[in-house]
Design an enzyme around this catalytic site. Structure first.
Site, PDB file in Angstrom:
ATOM      1  N   LYS A  10      25.567 -19.613 -54.084  1.00 18.62           N
ATOM      2  CA  LYS A  10      26.280 -18.431 -53.576  1.00 18.62           C
ATOM      3  C   LYS A  10      26.619 -17.482 -54.719  1.00 18.62           C
ATOM      4  O   LYS A  10      26.461 -16.256 -54.613  1.00 18.62           O
ATOM      5  CB  LYS A  10      27.561 -18.860 -52.865  1.00 18.62           C
ATOM      6  CG  LYS A  10      27.350 -19.556 -51.531  1.00 18.62           C
ATOM      7  CD  LYS A  10      28.701 -19.876 -50.908  1.00 18.62           C
ATOM      8  CE  LYS A  10      28.556 -20.562 -49.573  1.00 18.62           C
ATOM      9  NZ  LYS A  10      29.871 -20.875 -48.965  1.00 18.62           N
ATOM     10  N   LYS A  35      36.663 -19.675 -41.594  1.00 24.87           N
ATOM     11  CA  LYS A  35      38.070 -19.945 -41.920  1.00 24.87           C
ATOM     12  C   LYS A  35      38.662 -18.811 -42.746  1.00 24.87           C
ATOM     13  O   LYS A  35      39.766 -18.341 -42.489  1.00 24.87           O
ATOM     14  CB  LYS A  35      38.190 -21.270 -42.668  1.00 24.87           C
ATOM     15  CG  LYS A  35      39.632 -21.649 -42.991  1.00 24.87           C
ATOM     16  CD  LYS A  35      39.714 -22.850 -43.933  1.00 24.87           C
ATOM     17  CE  LYS A  35      39.258 -24.114 -43.291  1.00 24.87           C
ATOM     18  NZ  LYS A  35      39.522 -25.306 -44.149  1.00 24.87           N
ATOM     19  N   GLU A  52      26.022 -33.559 -47.337  1.00 21.96           N
ATOM     20  CA  GLU A  52      27.030 -32.737 -47.994  1.00 21.96           C
ATOM     21  C   GLU A  52      28.232 -33.579 -48.400  1.00 21.96           C
ATOM     22  O   GLU A  52      28.874 -33.325 -49.414  1.00 21.96           O
ATOM     23  CB  GLU A  52      27.469 -31.593 -47.075  1.00 21.96           C
ATOM     24  CG  GLU A  52      28.315 -30.544 -47.776  1.00 21.96           C
ATOM     25  CD  GLU A  52      28.480 -29.277 -46.957  1.00 21.96           C
ATOM     26  OE1 GLU A  52      27.568 -28.421 -46.996  1.00 21.96           O
ATOM     27  OE2 GLU A  52      29.517 -29.139 -46.266  1.00 21.96           O
ATOM     28  N   GLY A 105      34.832 -28.220 -43.236  1.00 24.97           N
ATOM     29  CA  GLY A 105      33.917 -27.534 -42.325  1.00 24.97           C
ATOM     30  C   GLY A 105      33.068 -28.464 -41.493  1.00 24.97           C
ATOM     31  O   GLY A 105      32.908 -28.279 -40.284  1.00 24.97           O
ATOM     32  N   ARG A 106      32.500 -29.495 -42.122  1.00 29.85           N
ATOM     33  CA  ARG A 106      31.604 -30.389 -41.386  1.00 29.85           C
ATOM     34  C   ARG A 106      32.362 -31.367 -40.489  1.00 29.85           C
ATOM     35  O   ARG A 106      31.742 -32.160 -39.781  1.00 29.85           O
ATOM     36  CB  ARG A 106      30.695 -31.131 -42.359  1.00 29.85           C
ATOM     37  CG  ARG A 106      31.416 -31.903 -43.456  1.00 29.85           C
ATOM     38  CD  ARG A 106      30.449 -32.303 -44.554  1.00 29.85           C
ATOM     39  NE  ARG A 106      31.085 -32.931 -45.700  1.00 29.85           N
ATOM     40  CZ  ARG A 106      31.672 -32.254 -46.701  1.00 29.85           C
ATOM     41  NH1 ARG A 106      31.716 -30.938 -46.667  1.00 29.85           N
ATOM     42  NH2 ARG A 106      32.202 -32.906 -47.716  1.00 29.85           N
ATOM     43  N   GLU A 118      27.184 -15.154 -45.154  1.00 29.50           N
ATOM     44  CA  GLU A 118      26.210 -15.075 -44.066  1.00 29.50           C
ATOM     45  C   GLU A 118      26.877 -14.698 -42.744  1.00 29.50           C
ATOM     46  O   GLU A 118      26.373 -13.868 -41.972  1.00 29.50           O
ATOM     47  CB  GLU A 118      25.475 -16.409 -43.910  1.00 29.50           C
ATOM     48  CG  GLU A 118      24.676 -16.832 -45.126  1.00 29.50           C
ATOM     49  CD  GLU A 118      25.469 -17.673 -46.107  1.00 29.50           C
ATOM     50  OE1 GLU A 118      24.835 -18.357 -46.924  1.00 29.50           O
ATOM     51  OE2 GLU A 118      26.720 -17.667 -46.036  1.00 29.50           O
ATOM     52  N   HIS A 141       4.837 -38.772 -32.145  1.00 29.51           N
ATOM     53  CA  HIS A 141       3.577 -38.047 -32.334  1.00 29.51           C
ATOM     54  C   HIS A 141       3.636 -37.122 -33.540  1.00 29.51           C
ATOM     55  O   HIS A 141       2.801 -36.226 -33.676  1.00 29.51           O
ATOM     56  CB  HIS A 141       3.251 -37.256 -31.062  1.00 29.51           C
ATOM     57  CG  HIS A 141       2.920 -38.137 -29.899  1.00 29.51           C
ATOM     58  ND1 HIS A 141       1.627 -38.499 -29.587  1.00 29.51           N
ATOM     59  CD2 HIS A 141       3.719 -38.755 -28.994  1.00 29.51           C
ATOM     60  CE1 HIS A 141       1.643 -39.294 -28.528  1.00 29.51           C
ATOM     61  NE2 HIS A 141       2.898 -39.465 -28.153  1.00 29.51           N
TER      62      HIS A 141
END
Length: 532
Positions: A502, A200, A343, A257-258, A206, A374
């Protein structure tokens, strides 16, 4: 928005639930509950758009559900829901509205409709142009983002594999670790690759680090015309232009964001599945939005799931929930839900900043069945912790292997049945066990092969994994998280906990060159010296 409603522990219903839990809830036995009421499966079945839920194997009864709904009323769940949908600034710490629902509403049916549909229409036109591989020349799309700019598209594209463009490969790069982007770039050709830089602000550490690597690789490989091969989903047009990007699709500060896969962040999804299927994804989510907005809580699936989460977290004190989708296409769903829930609701203070005296978000984790069986189902069946399990079954496969699909669904049902029924020591003693150690005492062996049972689970059923069905399923989870957040009295839409690491990273990066450890704690200083 200041709410006049109390948080859950300050309601009359909370006190009533405490008494109910001590008298009936703590020791409720699902096997006895079904024996008393053969109609229990019907009483705790909920139909929602595209999703059917069997909630009958959960550790509650009608009285529990009634009290939880009363608590939702005291906490103002309906009012908070309506405020969100109306665009009121319910994200109080950032002074923002929360309007991801507006991204999937039909034109004219939600706030900011003209802006939303202008971006949507332009994005879908662009997506269709890229999908015309003969004209665009694009055979690979690389989405570079992180968190909400990555997890949604990375989950949806494989889930909808059956309608994904067969001539375009899709790659997702998120981790700043170079081991993520390096093997992806090794498979690409610059002349046939489109990079989507999803940030954004166009400053995400990153994402911009990986974008820089991709840009340099493109140039080093003889790539021409960055503007044609790089596109941005961002609102920072100036920074994108400096990068060399001229095509951008923006979104707004009322999109977290999510919750952003419905926005321009969904560009890789739109390229993968096409405009019509992307609109179907939005339509499924909107149908679930209407269900959450209009259905009474007695028949409201997201609300009931959120209420169950409060019951389990704060009364039974369960600390985690396992998600087991019995469809390989949903293999990234648990990772997506981890961010959505943890979050959003991983908070320790209420809306007024007061410390909370109870737990909030559970740990969410999982893997697709039957692989999960398993790996960690041993713990679910016989471990010391009780972990509610969420099974997701898809009735109709998209492949022709009928026998394999029957096995998958039979395993799904069997695991829920086994968690509930368990196995008594008497049953274990009566079984022949060819793999048992020679001479082991029957009673001793039986103790190892006893299952306590009475372990709760929910089963969600989709008729098919279609764009519309997946859209409804994801929106259901969003509103579930909102419901539990309202009752806990927290802000589910900020994420200050992401920021501290951060900031400290920005302080440490220059020290990699200088070696300066002044002001660092001894552990970090020693580790820096070892790693640099």
């Amino acid at each position: 928005m200041n709410t006049p409603h109390p948080r859950c522990d300050r309601t009359l219903a909370w006190r009533a639930l405490q008494g109910h839990f001590e008298a009936h809830g703590r020791d409720l036995d699902l096997r006895e509950a079904f024996a008393r009421d053969p109609q229990r499966a019907t009483l705790f079945a909920v139909e929602a758009p595209e999703v059917f839920a069997d909630l009958s194997k959960n550790l509650w009864d009608l009285a529990t559900r009634k009290l939880l709904i009363e608590m939702a009323g005291e906490c103002g769940l309906a009012e908070r829901r309506d405020a969100m949908l109306a665009g009121e600034p319910i994200n109080t710490t950032e002074g923002r509205a929360v309007l991801h629902t507006a991204l999937r509403a039909p034109k004219g049916a939600a706030p900011h409709s003209d802006d939303v549909h202008a971006v949507l229409d332009a994005m879908l036109v662009f997506a269709e142009r890229i999908r015309d591989t003969a004209g665009s020349g694009i055979r690979a799309v690389v989405n570079i983002g992180i968190g909400g700019s990555d997890l949604g598209p990375q989950m949806v594209v494989p889930a909808l594999h059956d309608v994904v463009h067969p001539q375009i490969e899709f790659h997702f790069v998120s981790n700043v670790d170079g081991h993520d982007i390096t093997p992806v770039l090794a498979r690409l050709k610059p002349e046939s690759t489109l990079f989507i830089i999803a940030s954004k602000t166009f400053t995400t550490q990153e994402t911009m680090a990986n974008a820089g690597v991709a840009r340099q690789w493109f140039l080093d490989q003889g790539g021409r015309d960055i503007a044609r091969h790089f596109v941005g989903t961002t609102t920072n047009l100036e920074a994108a232009a400096r990068f060399g990007i001229s095509t951008t699709f923006g979104f707004w500060d009322w999109v977290g964001g999510r919750y952003s896969m419905w926005s321009a962040i969904g560009l890789p999804i739109a390229i993968a599945i096409g405009a019509d299927h992307f609109r179907a994804l939005l339509a499924g989510a909107h149908a679930m939005d209407r269900h959450f907005a209009n259905e009474p809580f007695e028949r409201n699936l997201p609300a009931q799931l959120g209420l169950l989460d409060v019951w389990y977290r704060n009364f039974h004190r369960f600390t985690s929930r396992s998600v087991a989708p019995y469809h390989q296409g949903l293999r990234r769903l648990p990772a997506y839900l981890q961010q959505l829930e943890m979050e959003s609701n991983g908070k320790r203070v209420d809306l007024d900043g007061e410390p909370l005296p109870y737990g909030t978000s559970p740990v969410v984790w999982g893997e697709p069945g039957t692989n999960a069986q398993h790996a960690f189902f041993q713990m679910l069946h016989q471990g010391t912790d009780v972990v509610p399990v969420e099974f997701i079954a898809v009735r109709t496969p998209s492949h022709g292997h009928v026998d394999l699909h029957a096995k998958a669904l039979a395993n799904c049902l069997a695991q829920g049945q086994a968690l509930m029924l368990g196995k008594s020591a008497q049953q274990a003693r009566g079984e022949r066990v060819p793999t048992a150690a020679p001479g082991i005492a029957a009673d001793r062996l039986a103790r190892h092969r006893t299952f306590p049972g009475n372990r709760p689970s929910t089963t969600l059923v989709l008729d098919a994994l279609t764009p519309r069905g997946l859209g409804a399923l994801i929106a259901m989870y969003e509103h579930r998280v909102f419901t539990s957040g309202v009752l806990w009295g927290i802000n589910s839409f900020d994420q200050w906990g992401v920021e501290l690491g951060k900031a400290l990273c920005n302080d440490l990066l220059p020290r990699w060159t200088s070696g300066d450890t002044q002001g660092l704690d001894p552990s970090t200083a020693a580790l820096l010296q070892r790693l640099r």
